[in-house]
Every structure is written in structure tokens, then in C-alpha cells.
Design a protein around this motif. Structure first.
Motif, PDB file in Angstrom:
ATOM      1  N   ARG A   5       0.859  -1.168   0.000  1.00 19.42           N
ATOM      2  CA  ARG A   5       0.000   0.000   0.000  1.00 19.42           C
ATOM      3  C   ARG A   5       0.903   1.228   0.000  1.00 19.42           C
ATOM      4  NH1 ARG A   5      -5.163   0.930   2.326  1.00 19.42           N
ATOM      5  NH2 ARG A   5      -5.078  -1.007   3.497  1.00 19.42           N
ATOM      6  N   ALA A   6       0.850   1.959  -1.106  1.00 19.43           N
ATOM      7  CA  ALA A   6       1.669   3.166  -1.215  1.00 19.43           C
ATOM      8  C   ALA A   6       0.753   4.363  -1.195  1.00 19.43           C
ATOM      9  CB  ALA A   6       2.485   3.143  -2.501  1.00 19.43           C
ATOM     10  N   ARG A   7       1.137   5.368  -0.408  1.00 16.90           N
ATOM     11  CA  ARG A   7       0.288   6.560  -0.310  1.00 16.90           C
ATOM     12  C   ARG A   7       1.162   7.810  -0.391  1.00 16.90           C
ATOM     13  NH1 ARG A   7      -2.836   3.480  -1.425  1.00 16.90           N
ATOM     14  NH2 ARG A   7      -4.731   2.773  -0.355  1.00 16.90           N
ATOM     15  N   GLY A   8       0.854   8.620  -1.376  1.00 10.26           N
ATOM     16  CA  GLY A   8       1.511   9.933  -1.472  1.00 10.26           C
ATOM     17  C   GLY A   8       3.003   9.864  -1.693  1.00 10.26           C
ATOM     18  N   ILE A   9       3.443   8.832  -2.428  1.00 12.18           N
ATOM     19  CA  ILE A   9       4.883   8.668  -2.636  1.00 12.18           C
ATOM     20  C   ILE A   9       5.420   9.786  -3.537  1.00 12.18           C
ATOM     21  CG2 ILE A   9       6.683   7.174  -3.587  1.00 12.18           C
ATOM     22  CD1 ILE A   9       5.459   5.923  -1.183  1.00 12.18           C
ATOM     23  N   GLY A  10       6.491  10.437  -3.090  1.00 11.22           N
ATOM     24  CA  GLY A  10       7.142  11.465  -3.892  1.00 11.22           C
ATOM     25  C   GLY A  10       8.640  11.266  -3.861  1.00 11.22           C
ATOM     26  N   LYS A  11       9.269  11.642  -4.953  1.00 11.28           N
ATOM     27  CA  LYS A  11      10.732  11.487  -5.006  1.00 11.28           C
ATOM     28  C   LYS A  11      11.312  12.636  -5.816  1.00 11.28           C
ATOM     29  CE  LYS A  11      14.802   9.602  -4.841  1.00 11.28           C
ATOM     30  NZ  LYS A  11      15.541   9.525  -3.573  1.00 11.28           N
ATOM     31  N   HIS A  12      12.284  13.333  -5.209  1.00 10.66           N
ATOM     32  CA  HIS A  12      12.940  14.439  -5.926  1.00 10.66           C
ATOM     33  C   HIS A  12      14.396  14.100  -6.131  1.00 10.66           C
ATOM     34  CE1 HIS A  12       9.392  16.351  -4.335  1.00 10.66           C
ATOM     35  NE2 HIS A  12       9.841  16.147  -3.101  1.00 10.66           N
ATOM     36  N   PHE A  13      14.901  14.515  -7.249  1.00  7.96           N
ATOM     37  CA  PHE A  13      16.359  14.478  -7.455  1.00  7.96           C
ATOM     38  C   PHE A  13      16.800  15.914  -7.581  1.00  7.96           C
ATOM     39  CE2 PHE A  13      14.906  10.417  -9.180  1.00  7.96           C
ATOM     40  CZ  PHE A  13      15.701   9.554  -8.444  1.00  7.96           C
ATOM     41  N   GLY A  14      17.421  16.430  -6.532  1.00  4.58           N
ATOM     42  CA  GLY A  14      17.753  17.839  -6.537  1.00  4.58           C
ATOM     43  C   GLY A  14      16.467  18.626  -6.666  1.00  4.58           C
ATOM     44  N   GLY A  15      16.362  19.495  -7.659  1.00  5.17           N
ATOM     45  CA  GLY A  15      15.148  20.280  -7.820  1.00  5.17           C
ATOM     46  C   GLY A  15      14.110  19.599  -8.693  1.00  5.17           C
ATOM     47  N   VAL A  16      14.469  18.463  -9.240  1.00  4.66           N
ATOM     48  CA  VAL A  16      13.578  17.810 -10.192  1.00  4.66           C
ATOM     49  C   VAL A  16      12.655  16.850  -9.459  1.00  4.66           C
ATOM     50  CG1 VAL A  16      13.456  16.409 -12.273  1.00  4.66           C
ATOM     51  CG2 VAL A  16      15.409  17.938 -11.904  1.00  4.66           C
ATOM     52  N   THR A  17      11.390  16.988  -9.725  1.00  6.45           N
ATOM     53  CA  THR A  17      10.435  16.063  -9.130  1.00  6.45           C
ATOM     54  C   THR A  17      10.245  14.885 -10.079  1.00  6.45           C
ATOM     55  OG1 THR A  17       9.305  17.896  -8.077  1.00  6.45           O
ATOM     56  CG2 THR A  17       8.102  15.813  -8.240  1.00  6.45           C
ATOM     57  N   ALA A  18      10.661  13.728  -9.631  1.00  3.45           N
ATOM     58  CA  ALA A  18      10.547  12.565 -10.497  1.00  3.45           C
ATOM     59  C   ALA A  18       9.236  11.847 -10.251  1.00  3.45           C
ATOM     60  CB  ALA A  18      11.716  11.611 -10.246  1.00  3.45           C
ATOM     61  N   LEU A  19       8.724  12.038  -9.055  1.00  5.21           N
ATOM     62  CA  LEU A  19       7.546  11.296  -8.656  1.00  5.21           C
ATOM     63  C   LEU A  19       6.787  12.170  -7.677  1.00  5.21           C
ATOM     64  CD1 LEU A  19       6.986   8.395  -9.546  1.00  5.21           C
ATOM     65  CD2 LEU A  19       7.916   7.605  -7.379  1.00  5.21           C
ATOM     66  N   ALA A  20       5.471  12.281  -7.875  1.00  6.02           N
ATOM     67  CA  ALA A  20       4.714  13.126  -6.962  1.00  6.02           C
ATOM     68  C   ALA A  20       3.396  12.467  -6.602  1.00  6.02           C
ATOM     69  CB  ALA A  20       4.455  14.493  -7.604  1.00  6.02           C
ATOM     70  N   ASP A  21       3.190  12.308  -5.301  1.00  9.08           N
ATOM     71  CA  ASP A  21       1.876  11.958  -4.799  1.00  9.08           C
ATOM     72  C   ASP A  21       1.277  10.729  -5.445  1.00  9.08           C
ATOM     73  OD1 ASP A  21      -0.209  12.320  -3.107  1.00  9.08           O
ATOM     74  OD2 ASP A  21      -1.327  13.628  -4.501  1.00  9.08           O
ATOM     75  N   VAL A  22       1.999   9.645  -5.435  1.00  6.94           N
ATOM     76  CA  VAL A  22       1.495   8.433  -6.071  1.00  6.94           C
ATOM     77  C   VAL A  22       0.859   7.532  -5.019  1.00  6.94           C
ATOM     78  CG1 VAL A  22       2.108   6.362  -7.349  1.00  6.94           C
ATOM     79  CG2 VAL A  22       3.189   8.545  -7.920  1.00  6.94           C
ATOM     80  N   ASP A  23      -0.356   7.152  -5.247  1.00  7.83           N
ATOM     81  CA  ASP A  23      -1.032   6.149  -4.420  1.00  7.83           C
ATOM     82  C   ASP A  23      -1.122   4.867  -5.218  1.00  7.83           C
ATOM     83  OD1 ASP A  23      -1.391   8.253  -2.768  1.00  7.83           O
ATOM     84  OD2 ASP A  23      -3.559   8.458  -3.123  1.00  7.83           O
ATOM     85  N   MET A  24      -0.923   3.763  -4.553  1.00  3.63           N
ATOM     86  CA  MET A  24      -1.052   2.509  -5.305  1.00  3.63           C
ATOM     87  C   MET A  24      -1.244   1.346  -4.346  1.00  3.63           C
ATOM     88  SD  MET A  24       1.485   0.945  -8.182  1.00  3.63           S
ATOM     89  CE  MET A  24       1.711   2.519  -8.979  1.00  3.63           C
TER      90      MET A  24
END
Lengths: 333, 329, 315, 258
Positions: free
Chosen positions: D9-28
Motif C-alpha cells: 500500500r503506497a500513499r503519497g509517494i514522492g521522489k525528488h532528485f535535486g530540484g527535479v520532481t521525479a515522482l509526486a503523490d502516487v497512491d497505489m
């Protein structure tokens, strides 16, 4: 990044300084005349003994003695060292020649700078060197070894030769003179083709073992290079042929003492390398002082008069010594 | 990329290498025994054996190093350094069991240095060991200080020459070492990991293999084996000189590669190493027996190495005569 | 300092200065013209052999450890041919042709027979070096005519003649080819990524084959220098050259895997190594120390390559 | 889909590399026994999400629960310990090792003899055969080096590796890329079988046909966000493509909203 680089440089400088730390010893009194001796290679007991003798003479005669040589028996490296000594302006430079032709490039340079270039221990006759300080005549060495060996093997025998580097000219000279002696005087002796171990004991052991196997009638083994002596002695011991095969060679007493005692070596022929080093430095001093050699010279600190042959330009230490069970313990070199 | 028949053939050829080598050895024995009546004498075979001991042991370590895709051109000098340790221990009159331990101890220590520089310093093995070669040589010179250790006490020699149950002790030790190495390679996870790392480091890492540890251990093992070889060397020759082991590294690489272990890693043939060393030593011995000057021996080594590898590539269809295409890594 | 090659050049320059500084502090007399001259003199052969080695490594063909054997064997075969009656005037040509042929044998083994370069040249190292000794029994082969000697021993414009006429043009040409010609780009490209170089149609095998020839040719040139210098062919003239040249190439900033580096660094490294040797000798320090110092420098140089990179990765 | 708790159960997953948002707010949610396909253009974020799952990256935001427990994986080994296995595109197989050895590489079965771990080869071989049979992978000889295997067979070996660690979630990155048609079919069969066995399977693929053939559920990523979630009965290939390319009408609304 910048920080790292400085750190690196510091460590590099430190490493270099560390590596160079022994050079404090290199700092020297500049006013003394310098005599250098360049061996065929550093790190073998024989030349170490020459170094010791040279240092003793340096104190005696008031010169600065430089001992430096190549790590491998490599003529280019040796030449580079001689060249460097010439650059330093060392007044007298003596070289134990690895190869007769290898000195040729610097002879003219040394002459131009007024430096004395001479040979010691191993000669380059046609190079234009000032003098050759010889441990004994090459013929004397070859003949003594063959004569002594034939005394022990009898006049009908096969004898093997294990040498060091195939490119060492003094070793090759001795081998060819030994062959000449046998041809001239001992028709019953068969001298086998020389094998070259290149200066390592294990190769010498291997070659000596193979020679004994290939020639079951082998009665003698000659270790021409001092670096091959232990290998030959060991091979005779291992093969269980002590007494049947007589080992010998131009070996320092320390190197072969245990083999002479075990009987695998019947004897060894050598001179006192310390005395040779001593004489080398004396000769260098004479050259620096522009004092000509007399036909017979009395050298302070040496018992016997030193013969000089003006025709060949050879200064002769004396007759070689034969080391046997009876006298080997009297020597320590 | 995956299922090419060429790679299949390669695998088969690897298995065939031992057979080919065995045939080569037998042929050599046959030729030399016909050419020289002394070749097959027990004493001569013992000589061959005695002169192979150090190279066999060092070659075993080199097999591991090559199998992980590394290389070490300094192993001979590691043996030299170990021999100095053993020699000094003998001169210091230490008890024999301690003297025997000092060799592998020194070797393992130096193996750790080599391994650290390569694995943790992340320096290509060939570069690192060329650098270390210089450092180790200088160390040998500095340690020996211009004099050899010669005429060493005979305690170790007696041990090396022992023949329990009629078999020379070095033979027993070598068989044990090879057996151990076989078990290690074939029957432990470490063995699998060595082969996996040698084949493809990145994939092995993905599969969860502790790649660095495996590589480090391989250099450690090689160092330890060099130390064992040093004990044998000092016991056999009772002499340690400046050049001890200097030519051994390249000989070892030649013998191991001749034995079928790939220099690219991922393949190790212990039997091949054994046969490769013995074949090289037999040739050297045989040529001396039939009167070929010793100077020809390195020519023989080189030509044999090249001929074997070319023959293998020919048989496995690796050589595309129609066009010049690929270089090598 | 984005360009790693510039970085390694900077490193070498710094090392040079540090070395010079230490030497001068200890023995100011070391700063003399004859010293510089002899360093250049003893650099020539290593520089030429190192250049061939560097080009091969740059192209990703791997290393050539037979270079020492090639130099020895070329020197010997050339002089044996002269003794067998070939006119002495042909010595320069002969040395180059023999060197080239020996190099091409390596090329055939690696490219056509598909042996790994390290193993193929290990085999030819044994074979060439062994042949040189076996053919002569270790003796030198004399008979170099007098007219060749001034070139090997003399100076032109204060620079050793052979350095001026071989090393300098060779390095200039190599640098120009690498920097300015498509061939140079190709060599770097295939060293960097062999697969993609093939895909874009660069004849990788053929170029490497030629480079093996070039390495042989340069070894032949080194052999020629040795003849003119010593006045005779020496069977052991190339001893240790394989490892020395490799050390110089790697110290010069050429990446062992290929594709990165340049020949300028190699020349600088050769001069550093020979200068170090000369300096140590000038201080009468056993030359055995030089081996260790070069080894240490080699390892430190590569470690320094690693450090900032590793540092950057952690951040 | 009416099963109890999802395995992941993933909720609100976000991942940034420096200033770059690679992943934002993923629910799964990922459930056992189902094949979930992740779709999206290059750089859409599906790989980043999978790397978070596999422990190769750590999320900057959000909560990841595995079997009800909140976790942050520090390494792939961590993830494997939680029953998540990743089959990499390059498969991580050692060509020179046998099928059995590859299946067990890094997790060999051993028995201690005098303190040393000794391989239990017979046992490993037995289990390998069992696994291969279970998957109906046609590999005749588990003692052959994998160098000789076809692409599909290699996938089977890789899947066996995953099963062998009792993985409850198997992540497959482009398993059918570079495979021939017949081979592709075999691998897809394997994927189904894996799910039938009770595993959760996450499949990354560019091949819509493959996805339509095996996946139960599809999630489409675009610009680091989850933009669509659908099931096989509810969609068709064209719709998926329009989601991926951003041409789908519902996306226009969504994008304008941002």
C-alpha cells in the motif's frame, strides 16, 4: 575539490620526501675529491664487499667514495648511472663493465670534462678507459679454476657450466678462456655448452639438476656467476651426488660456505673483493692526482706489491685465492 | 547475445582444454623419453616436480585471481618478500612451526595490501599491480640491504625433503592445496561467487553477491599461496636473493592461461593450471636434456602459449578468416 | 578542470615541480644543462615505445607487453642482417621494417586470431625477447657504421639529436592526428565505446591492426636509436621496457580501458620517470628507490582520480 | 479485487532528485495474485516508482506499507528481505554458471562442515527442478550453463530465482523486450502462472499487446504522476495509448487543473 587536491599534493610531496629521506646520507663534503664505483648490479654480496673495501680506502686516502649501480644487470641503466656521475663531475669513475660496448657513448664526454673513467672487476679493453683494475688476469682465473677442478675430477670427465646473464661480458670471457684452457691442456675433458640462469638460484638449481640428469657421467659443475653458486650447490646436494659431482665456481666464501662444508662444492676460486674495492679507490686517487702507475706499486694498507702492465693498462690485484674446506672459515665476505 | 552456439562451443572447448593438455603432456613425455634415455628416470621426474613446486602453488593463486577477472603481475615478488620473512625467521632461530607459518602470514598480509589497493582503491588490477611491482621490488632491496640470505639453516630443508609414506612432502602439500581449492570452487558459495564475479561483476552484484569481498578474498588467497610457495622456496634453495621470484609472475600467468583459465574471468581450471605448469617445466627440462641451450626456453614458452590459444580459437571457430573485425579487450 | 585529461596533465606538472624543488633544495648543482640533456637522451627510447603503447591503449586494443622484446629483437635482427651482407646503409630502413613486421605479427594474433591482447603479447614477449638472446647467445652484435653514431650520441641545438629527430616529430604527429583528424577521433571513440564505434561504421579491427604496426614501427625506431647510441646491437636492450612504458602511459593519464587521455601526458610522464631516476642518481641514492617511487606515484595518481569522484557521488 | 489487504500500500509517494520532481503523490495498491502493469512514456516516473519499491531509491515523501507494516528500504537486499524481488532487464544471470547455480546465486543452500559452508548441491538441484516444473518452463537440464539457453528460458530461470526467495511481489522490467514472438508468449504464460501461484506481479512494459494479454490492472504514469488506473475489462489498447501519450480527453482537464 580544491581541498582534496591540496590534500593530495601534500600527500604526494610527503611521499616523495619519505622516499628521498635516505638522501641525507648523500649530502657530502664537497671539497674532497670523489671516486665512484659503479657495479654491474647492486644488491649482491660480492659488490657489497667491494663497496666496503672502497669505503675503507676512501677514509685512508681522503676521498669521497660513491657507490651506485643498477638494480638489474642492465647496460642501459648502468650507462645512465655513469652518465650521471659524469654530469656530477665526479673526478674518477670506475665501472665494472656489464658489456664492453656499453661504455662507449660516455667515454668522450668524460674526457672532455677532464674526468677519469676507468674499469674495475670487469673490463672494456678498447673503450679508451684510463686503467683496468683487475682482480686477477682473466686467464689466471680461468686456468686456476680448470686446473683445480681437473685435479679433483681426473683428466677424463664431463664438466657442466652454469652462468648468470648471457649478456655479461666478463662471465662470457671467463667461459671462453676456460674452454681454451681445456682445449689446450686437457684433451680428455669435455666442457659442456654453458647454460644461463639469469641470476636466480632456482633457475640455477634447475639447470644444474638437468645437466646432471642429462649427463650421468658428469663430474664437475662450474657456477660462473656468483649468483648461481647456491643453486648449483643445492642441486648437487639434492641429487645426492656429493662427491660424485664436484661443484665449484667464482663464489664468495659466505655464499658457498655451507656447500663447501657439505662437500657438494670441492672448492671455490675468488679474490678478496674488498681488497679489489680498496685498490679501485686507490687507483682512482692516483688518477685524480695525475700520478702514473709504476710497474710495481706499493699501496698503503696492502701487503703485496701491485703489478701494473703498461702495455695492456692493467693493474693487477694478485693471484686468485682458492677456498677449500681448510681455509674457508678464515674469510668473511 | 545469449544463446549463440559459439558460446556453447566455448564452454565445451574449456572442458576439452584439460584433455588437450593431458594429451600434450603425454606427447611431451613420449617424445622426450624417446629422445633422451634419462627423461623417464625417477630422479629426473623428481627434479621436474621439485622445480615445479613454487610455480604450481603460485599458479593456483593466479587461477583464483584470473577467475575473478583480475590479474596480478606482482605475485613473484610477493613470494620474494615472503621468502625474506621465512629466511629471517630461520636465521633468528625461531621454532620450525613458526617459521612455516611466517611465510603464509607475510603472504596474506601483502595479499591484503594488493587486494585493498585494487578493490577498495578501485584501481584496475593491471595498473595497481604494476605499481605494486615497483614498490615490492624496492621493499625487497631495502629489506635485504644488498646482502643475500644464503646458506640458511637446514631445518626447513629437512622438512621440505621429508617423504612420508614415500611421497615427497611438497607433493602432498600441493595435492592438498589443489584438493582444497577444488572443494572451494565446486562446493562452497564462495566458489560460485568467484565465477559469477569473474563473469560479470554488475550482474553478480544484482544477484546479491558481495562482489568486493569476493574479489578481496581472491587476492588474499593468492597472497597466502605465494607465502606458502616462499616456505618451499627457502626450504629448497636455502637462499634468498634480490631476484627471488622476479620472473615468476609472468610464468605463472602464462601457465595458468595455457591451462584454460580465462584472463577475462569467470572460468577456472585447476587441473589445467596443474597440467600447464607441469607441461612448461617438462619442456624446459626436456630441452636441457636433449641439449638445447637454456636461452631457447622462453621462446618455447611463448610459442607454445600462442600455438595453444590459436589452436583453440581455430577449433572453436572463433577465427573469422574472411575479414578482420574484432579487437580484444 | 572538467576535462580529466587536463587534470592529469596538471598533476604531472605539479609532480615535476615538486620533484625539481626537492632535488634543487638538496643539491642546487643539479640545475645544469648537461643534466637536462642526459634526461632527454635517456628518455628517447622509452618515449617512443610508450607512444606506441599509448596509442594502442587509447584505441581500446589493450596493452602491448612485447614492446621490450620487439626492441631487442629488432636491434639484433638488423645487425645480423648487416653481418650477413646487407649494406650498412640500409640499417635505418631495416630496423623500421623489422619493427613494423614484428608489430604486425601482434596485430595478426590479436585481430585475426582473436587472442586477447595481453595474452598474445605475453606470448610474443617471451618469443621475441627469448629469440634475441637465443640467436646471439647473449653476445652483442657489432658492425654499426661510424656515420650513424653522431646521430645517436650527439646533440643538435642543445637537444640530443635522436630526441629532436624522432621523439618530437612522433609526438607532434600523434598529437595532431588525435586532435585534428577523423582517424584520431575514431581511435578515441572506439576506445571509449567499441560497440557504438562499430555501429557507426568505424573499422575498429583494421585501425587496431594498424596501431599494432605503429607500435612495432616505433619499437623499431627505438631499436635504431640504440644501435646508433651503443654502436652495436644488444639482445637485452629492451629489458623491462614493457612495464616501464606501461607505467609511463598510465601515469600520463591514459585510461587503461581506452578512450581517455592523450600523448602529451605520456611524454610528460616519461620525462618525469627518467628525470626522477636521474635526480636520484645524482643524489647517489640507489636506483632501486626509483622503482618504488614510480610505483607509488602510479597508484597515488589513480587514487587521486578516484577520490573527488567518489566524494561527488556521496553528496 | 475484493481480496483483503493489499500486499503493498503506497500513499503519497514522492521522489525528488535535486530540484527535479521525479515522482509526486502516487497512491497505489498491489495485491497478491494479480498482474499489475505500469505504463508510461520514458521519464514518466514508472521506473522511479519501481526503484522505490525495489529499494534502489528511497522516497522523499509518502508512506510505503508492505503487508501492513510501514517500511523504508535502504537497499535492494532490504526489499528482498520483505519478499520483493526484482527481475532486471539484464536478468543478472551468470552465463558461466548452471541453471541451478543461477537460481541459488547469492542465496545458496549450505550445510556447515567444520564451520565451513558447503553447498547442498543435490538439494539445490531438486528444488530447482521442482520450481522449473511448477512453472512448466521447458529447461531439460538444470546442470547446463545458462549461456546456452534461449531468452525465454533465461526469463524462466530469473523467475525461479525470484520464487526461490519466496517473493510475494515480483517486479519485471520489460521482460519481453528483445524476445522472439514464440518466446514472448512463453514468458507471458510464465507471468500468468506466477500470479496464479499467489504472487503479486508488477510488470513494466512498453508493449501494449503484451499488457493487454496478461495484466489484470493497468496504471499509467505521466510526468511523475499516476494519471490513470483501469482494469483489463474496462479498457482497450487505444485508450491506453492515448493515456500514455497524453491525448486522452480526461487528461486535458486534469492537466489544465494543474
Amino acid at each position: 575539490m580544491r581541498k582534496l587536491r591540496t590534500a593530495w599534493l601534500k600527500s604526494a610531496a610527503f611521499g616523495a620526501a619519505l622516499a628521498l629521506s635516505p638522501l641525507a646520507a648523500g649530502a657530502q663534503a664537497a671539497d674532497l675529491p670523489s671516486v665512484a664505483f659503479v657495479p654491474q648490479l647492486t644488491g649482491i654480496p660480492y659488490f657489497n664487499a667491494m663497496q666496503a673495501g672502497g669505503e675503507k680506502a676512501a677514509k685512508e686516502f681522503g676521498v669521497h667514495f660513491i657507490y651506485t649501480g643498477p638494480v638489474d644487470a642492465n647496460p642501459v641503466d648502468q650507462l645512465q648511472i655513469v652518465q650521471n656521475l659524469v654530469n656530477q663531475g665526479v673526478q674518477a669513475i670506475s665501472v665494472s663493465i656489464l658489456d664492453a660496448s656499453s661504455l662507449a657513448p660516455v667515454v668522450a664526454q668524460a674526457k672532455a670534462k677532464g674526468l677519469k673513467l676507468f674499469t674495475s672487476d670487469s673490463d672494456a679493453p678498447k673503450s679508451g678507459r684510463a686503467v683496468y683494475v683487475a682482480q686477477a688476469t682473466d686467464e689466471g682465473l680461468a686456468d686456476t679454476l680448470i686446473d683445480e677442478l681437473v685435479k679433483r675430477t681426473g683428466s677424463k670427465a664431463s664438466i657442466g657450466i652454469v652462468s648468470g646473464d648471457s649478456t655479461s661480458s666478463n662471465l662470457n670471457t671467463w667461459i671462453s678462456l676456460m674452454q681454451a684452457r681445456v682445449k689446450a691442456k686437457y684433451p680428455g675433458i669435455r666442457l659442456l655448452a654453458p647454460q644461463f640462469a639469469g641470476g636466480s638460484a632456482d633457475r640455477a638449481d634447475q639447470l644444474a639438476s638437468d645437466l646432471m640428469t642429462a649427463h650421468p657421467d658428469l663430474k664437475g659443475l662450474i657456477a660462473v656467476a656468483s649468483s648461481t653458486c647456491p643453486g648449483v650447490g643445492q642441486a648437487i646436494e639434492t641429487a645426492g651426488k656429493i662427491g660424485a659431482v664436484i661443484g665449484t665456481g667464482y663464489c664468495s666464501p659466505n655464499t658457498v660456505r655451507s656447500y663447501i662444508k657439505s662437500g657438494s662444492f670441492g672448492f671455490s676460486v675468488l679474490w678478496d673483493p674488498a681488497a679489489l674495492g680498496y685498490l679501485t679507490v686507490w687507483a682512482g686517487k692516483q688518477l685524480i692526482d695525475n700520478k702514473p702507475f709504476a710497474a710495481s706499486n706499493s699501496v698503503p694498507g696492502m701487503a703485496q706489491p701491485i703489478i701494473y702492465d703498461a702495455g695492456t693498462g692493467i693493474l693487477l690485484l694478485g693471484a686468485p685465492t682458492v677456498f677449500t674446506k681448510d681455509n674457508v672459515d678464515k674469510f668473511n665476505f | 547475445m545469449a544463446a549463440s552456439p559459439a558460446s556453447l562451443r566455448l564452454v565445451r572447448a574449456a572442458g576439452g582444454r584439460e584433455l588437450t593438455l593431458l594429451a600434450g603432456c603425454l606427447l611431451t613425455v613420449l617424445v622426450f623419453s624417446l629422445a633422451s634415455p634419462y627423461f623417464l628416470l625417477a630422479a629426473n621426474l623428481a627434479t621436474i616436480m621439485r622445480n615445479s613446486v613454487e610455480l604450481l602453488i603460485i599458479g593456483l593463486g593466479m587461477t583464483f585471481v584470473l577467475a575473478i577477472g583480475g590479474i596480478d603481475v606482482s605475485v613473484g615478488l610477493v613470494m620474494g618478500l615472503g621468502a625474506i620473512g621465512v629466511g629471517q625467521a630461520l636465521l633468528a632461530g625461531l621454532p620450525l612451526w613458526l617459521v612455516v607459518l611466517i611465510g603464509p602470514l607475510c603472504g596474506t598480509l601483502i595479499g591484503a595490501i594488493t587486494g585493498s589497493v585494487i578493490v577498495f582503491g578501485r584501481i584496475p588490477a593491471i595498473v595497481a599491480t604494476i605499481g605494486l611491482l615497483g614498490i615490492y621490488r624496492t621493499a625487497i632491496y631495502a629489506l635485504l640491504g644488498g646482502s643475500w640470505l644464503s646458506g640458511l639453516p637446514t631445518g626447513l630443508t629437512t622438512l621440505v625433503r621429508m617423504t612420508p609414506a614415500g611421497v615427497p612432502l611438497p607433493v602432498i602439500v600441493i595435492l592438498l592445496l589443489y584438493l582444497l581449492a577444488y572443494l572451494l570452487l565446486r562446493w562452497t558459495p564462495f566458489g560460485l561467487h568467484i565465477l559469477a564475479v569473474g563473469q560479470d561483476e554488475a550482474r553478480a552484484r544484482l544477484a546479491g553477491v558481495a562482489v568486493r569481498r569476493v574479489r578481496f578474498l581472491a587476492y588474499l588467497a593468492s597472497g597466502c599461496l605465494c607465502g606458502i610457495a616462499a616456505v618451499s622456496y627457502v626450504g629448497t634453495y636455502r637462499n634468498v636473493e634480490m631476484t627471488t621470484g622476479a620472473s615468476m609472475s609472468l610464468d605463472a600467468i602464462a601457465a595458468v592461461v595455457l591451462g584454460g583459465t580465462s584472463i577475462l574471468g569467470g572460468r577456472a581450471s585447476l587441473l589445467g593450471t596443474l597440467l600447464g605448469v607441469v607441461l612448461l617445466r617438462m619442456l624446459v627440462n626436456g630441452f636441457t636434456l636433449i641439449g638445447v641451450p637454456s636461452l631457447w626456453q622462453s621462446v618455447v614458452t611463448g610459442v607454445l602459449l600462442l600455438a595453444a590459444l590459436i589452436a583453440e580459437n581455430l577449433v572453436s571457430g572463433q577465427i573469422p578468416w574472411h575479414r578482420l573485425r574484432r579487437g580484444a579487450a | 578542470m572538467k576535462n580529466p585529461h587536463h587534470r592529469s596533465l596538471l598533476l604531472l606538472a605539479t609532480l615535476w615541480l615538486v620533484m625539481l624543488l626537492i632535488f634543487v633544495l638538496i643539491r642546487p648543482a643539479i640545475l645544469q644543462l648537461s643534466m637536462a640533456e642526459s634526461v632527454l637522451h635517456f628518455s628517447s627510447m622509452l618515449a617512443l615505445v610508450g607512444l606506441g603503447q599509448a596509442l594502442l591503449i587509447l584505441s581500446g586494443a589493450g596493452m602491448d607487453i612485447s614492446v621490450g622484446g620487439m626492441v631487442s629483437l629488432t636491434a639484433i635482427l638488423t645487425m645480423m642482417a648487416v653481418q650477413a651482407g646487407v649494406p650498412a646503409a640500409l640499417i635505418p630502413l631495416l630496423a623500421l621494417v623489422i619493427g613494423l613486421c614484428l608489430g604486425l605479427v601482434n596485430g595478426v594474433l590479436v585481430i585475426s586470431c582473436r587472442l586477447l591482447s595481453l595474452i598474445a603479447t605475453l606470448g610474443t614477449m617471451f618469443a621475441y625477447g627469448g629469440l634475441a638472446l637465443a640467436l646471439t647467445g647473449g653476445a652483442t652484435v657489432s658492425g654499426v657504421p661510424g656515420w650513424l653514431l653522431p646521430w645517436g650520441r650527439g646533440t643538435l641545438l642543445g637537444i640530443p639529436a635522436h630526441f629532436l629527430t624522432t621523439v618530437m616529430p612522433a609526438y607532434l604527429i600523434a598529437a595532431a592526428v588525435l586532435a585534428l583528424t577523423p582517424l584520431g577521433r575514431w581511435i578515441l571513440a572506439m576506445g571509449n565505446n567499441e560497440r557504438s564505434a562499430r555501429l557507426v561504421g568505424i573499422p575498429v579491427g583494421r585501425i587496431r591492426f594498424i596501431l599494432y604496426g605503429v607500435s612495432g614501427l616505433l619499437s623499431g625506431l627505438a631499436a635504431l636509436i640504440s644501435l646508433a647510441w651503443f654502436g652495436s646491437g644488444r639482445p637485452d636492450i629492451g629489458t623491462n621496457m614493457e612495464l616501464e612504458s606501461l607505467a609511463a602511459v598510465l601515469l600520463g593519464g591514459v585510461a587503461i580501458a581506452g578512450g581517455r587521455g592523450g600523448v602529451g601526458g605520456v611524454l610528460a610522464a616519461v620525462l618525469l620517470v627518467v628525470g626522477l631516476q636521474a635526480g636520484l642518481q645524482y643524489l647517489n641514492i640507489s636506483s632501486s628507490w626509483q622503482l618504488g617511487v614510480v610505483g607509488l606515484l602510479l597508484i597515488l595518481a589513480l587514487l587521486s582520480d578516484r577520490l573527488p569522484w567518489r566524494f561527488a557521488k556521496r553528496v | 479485487m475484493d481480496k483483503a489487504d493489499p500486499f503493498i500500500r503506497a500513499r503519497g509517494i514522492g521522489k525528488h532528485f535535486g530540484g527535479v520532481t521525479a515522482l509526486a503523490d502516487v497512491d497505489m495498491d498491489i495485491r497478491e495474485g494479480e498482474v499489475l502493469a505500469l505504463l508510461g512514456d520514458n521519464g514518466a516516473g514508472k521506473s522511479t516508482f519501481v526503484k522505490v519499491l525495489a529499494g534502489a531509491h528511497q522516497q522523499n515523501e509518502g508512506v510505503l506499507e508492505v503487508a501492513g507494516r510501514s517500511v523504508v528500504f535502504a537497499s535492494p537486499q532490504d526489499a528482498a528481505g520483505s519478499g520483493i524481488a526484482t527481475i532486471f532487464q539484464e536478468l543478472a544471470l551468470s552465463d558461466n554458471l548452471t541453471v541451478t547455480e543461477n537460481i541459488f546465486l547469492g542465496r545458496e543452500l549450505t550445510t556447515k562442515v567444520a564451520g565451513f559452508p558447503i553447498l547442498r548441491r543435490a538439494e539445490m538441484r531438486r528444488r530447482a527442478i521442482a520450481l522449473l516444473q511448477e512453472l512448466e518452463a521447458h529447461i531439460p537440464d538444470p546442470d547446463r550453463p545458462v549461456a546456452g539457453l534461449s531468452g525465454g528460458q533465461r526469463q524462466a530461470v530469473a523467475i525461479c530465482r525470484a520464487l526461490n526467495i519466496n517473493a510475494r511481489l515480483v517486479i519485471m522490467d520489460e521482460p519481453t523486450a528483445a524476445l522472439a514472438v514464440a518466446e514472448t508468449r512463453k514468458v507471458l504464460t510464465l507471468v500468468r502462472r506466477l500470479a496464479e501461484r499467489g504472487c503479486a506481479v508488477v510488470l513494466i512494459s512498453h508493449n501494449i499487446a503484451d499488457v493487454m494479454a496478461v495484466a489484470d490492472r493497468m496504471i499509467v504514469f505521466r510526468r511523475g504522476r499516476k494519471i490513470a488506473e483501469t482494469t483489463r475489462p474496462d479498457t482497450h489498447a487505444e485508450e491506453l495509448v492515448s493515456f500514455i501519450t497524453g491525448a486522452h480527453p480526461s487528461l486535458r482537464v486534469l492537466e489544465q487543473a494543474h
